[in-house]
Motif scaffolding. Structure first.
Motif, short mmCIF file in Angstrom:
data_model
loop_
_atom_site.label_atom_id
_atom_site.label_comp_id
_atom_site.label_asym_id
_atom_site.label_seq_id
_atom_site.Cartn_x
_atom_site.Cartn_y
_atom_site.Cartn_z
N ASN A 9 9.63 37.39 -56.33
CA ASN A 9 9.13 37.37 -54.96
C ASN A 9 9.27 38.73 -54.29
N ASP A 10 10.37 39.43 -54.57
CA ASP A 10 10.56 40.78 -54.02
C ASP A 10 9.48 41.73 -54.52
N PHE A 11 9.15 41.60 -55.79
CA PHE A 11 8.12 42.46 -56.39
C PHE A 11 6.77 42.24 -55.70
N ARG A 12 6.43 41.00 -55.47
CA ARG A 12 5.16 40.69 -54.80
C ARG A 12 5.14 41.26 -53.39
N VAL A 13 6.27 41.16 -52.69
CA VAL A 13 6.34 41.67 -51.32
C VAL A 13 6.27 43.20 -51.31
N LEU A 14 7.00 43.85 -52.21
CA LEU A 14 6.99 45.31 -52.27
C LEU A 14 5.59 45.88 -52.48
N LEU A 15 4.80 45.19 -53.30
CA LEU A 15 3.45 45.66 -53.59
C LEU A 15 2.41 45.10 -52.62
#
Length: 327
Positions: A162-168
């Motif tokens: 979920n963090d990866f999706r938010v960062l990108l």
């Protein structure tokens, strides 16, 4: 132009929500000129920024001014959080934006709270080539490139899904299959064309059928590219010499895969008089990563480092930092 972008790793945690690819290039072109400027106003001409970002689309000053204004409005709409043991708060990254109507330029300055992102960097920083970033196709390719560059000497990093999706800034409408195909696989196809990411791979960690983490791995830059020959008994220390010792010449020839010319040896000798031996070896390592095999490229790397105030201590710290590579 071979410009270098360098900033505190903390900037990689800031979510650039809603940015277009053009705005992302513009933002990091501006960042490339903020190093060690403190909170002073920094002036940019439209033409210079267009050159930095290889912008061939926005031909009129009015059109380009609107791109800059749009990017800035998105920036001031973001929440930049700071905290320590005693306080926490939010503020803008920049103090203000002012356009000069007479010469098509603008000035911008960093707020006091966040000047550390670009100033007095000796460790825990990310560094990459602006031209390389600008030429990469696709906003997700660019985002993954800059995030992975934080771990370039480690060779692996793991993000919570979920963090990866938010960062990108991946749209919520994207299903897992969409993220895999349109974000990760598409980006890796382009990143594989870069020597340093030629073997870049990804892997998912599941909990049941649900993805929990995404990991990236690649061959890190080695601490030592080649062993140095032992000095003969009684040989003077090369660090105190006025010319490059044979060991250093041998190291260059091994990396370049050929004998150095007389002019290249002279260039190396000139570097040796003004630059620490260890920094020369670090610059050679950069040359090896990008497979340039070029003395002018080594010289340019060193010039950029000196211009940015990068020290051998900082390069050592970057090499050994980030032992915990999970975001």
């Amino acid at each position: 132009m071979n410009e270098v972008v360098v900033y505190s790793n903390d900037l990689n945690a800031i979510i650039l929500k809603g940015f277009t690819e053009t705005e992302l290039k513009l933002f990091f072109a501006i960042c490339s000129k903020l190093k060690d400027q403190g909170t002073s106003e920094v002036r940019f001409s439209f033409e210079y920024l267009r050159e930095l970002t290889h912008d061939r689309r926005h031909t009129s000053h009015k059109e380009y001014a609107e791109v800059i204004r749009s990017m800035y409005h998105k920036l001031i709409g973001l929440k930049f959080v700071y905290s320590n043991e005693k306080v926490e708060g939010e503020c803008n990254l920049f103090q203000g934006y002012e356009k000069n109507l007479t010469d098509n330029s603008f000035t911008i300055s960093v707020t006091q709270k966040f000047q550390y992102l670009f100033n007095a960097l000796s460790s825990n920083f990310t560094i990459w080539n602006l031209d390389e970033f600008v030429e990469l196709p696709g906003i997700y390719t660019k985002q993954i490139y800059r995030l992975l560059k934080q771990w370039r000497r480690v060779g692996h990093v793991t993000y919570k899904w979920n963090d990866f999706r938010v960062l990108l800034d991946v749209p919520e409408s994207y299903k897992t299959v969409d993220v895999t195909r349109r974000v990760i696989k598409s980006s890796l196809d382009h990143l594989h064309e870069l020597p340093e990411f030629a073997d870049l791979a990804y892997n998912y960690t599941f909990s049941g059928k649900k993805i929990q983490k995404v990991s990236f791995s690649w061959t890190p830059e080695n601490k030592e590219k080649a062993p140095q020959k032992k000095k003969a008994v009684g040989q003077d220390s090369a660090d105190n010499a006025e010319t490059a010792d044979q060991n250093l010449i041998d190291l260059f020839e091994e990396e370049f895969g050929r004998k150095l010319s007389a002019s290249e040896i002279q260039d190396l000798n000139d570097l040796y008089k003004t630059t620490e031996r260890k920094m020369i070896i670090y610059a050679l390592r950069e040359d090896s990563v990008y497979r340039r095999h070029s003395m002018p490229y080594v010289q340019e790397v060193i010039r950029n480092w000196k211009k940015m105030g990068v020290t051998v201590y900082a390069l050592d710290a970057e090499l050994t930092a980030s032992s915990n590579s999970e975001y």
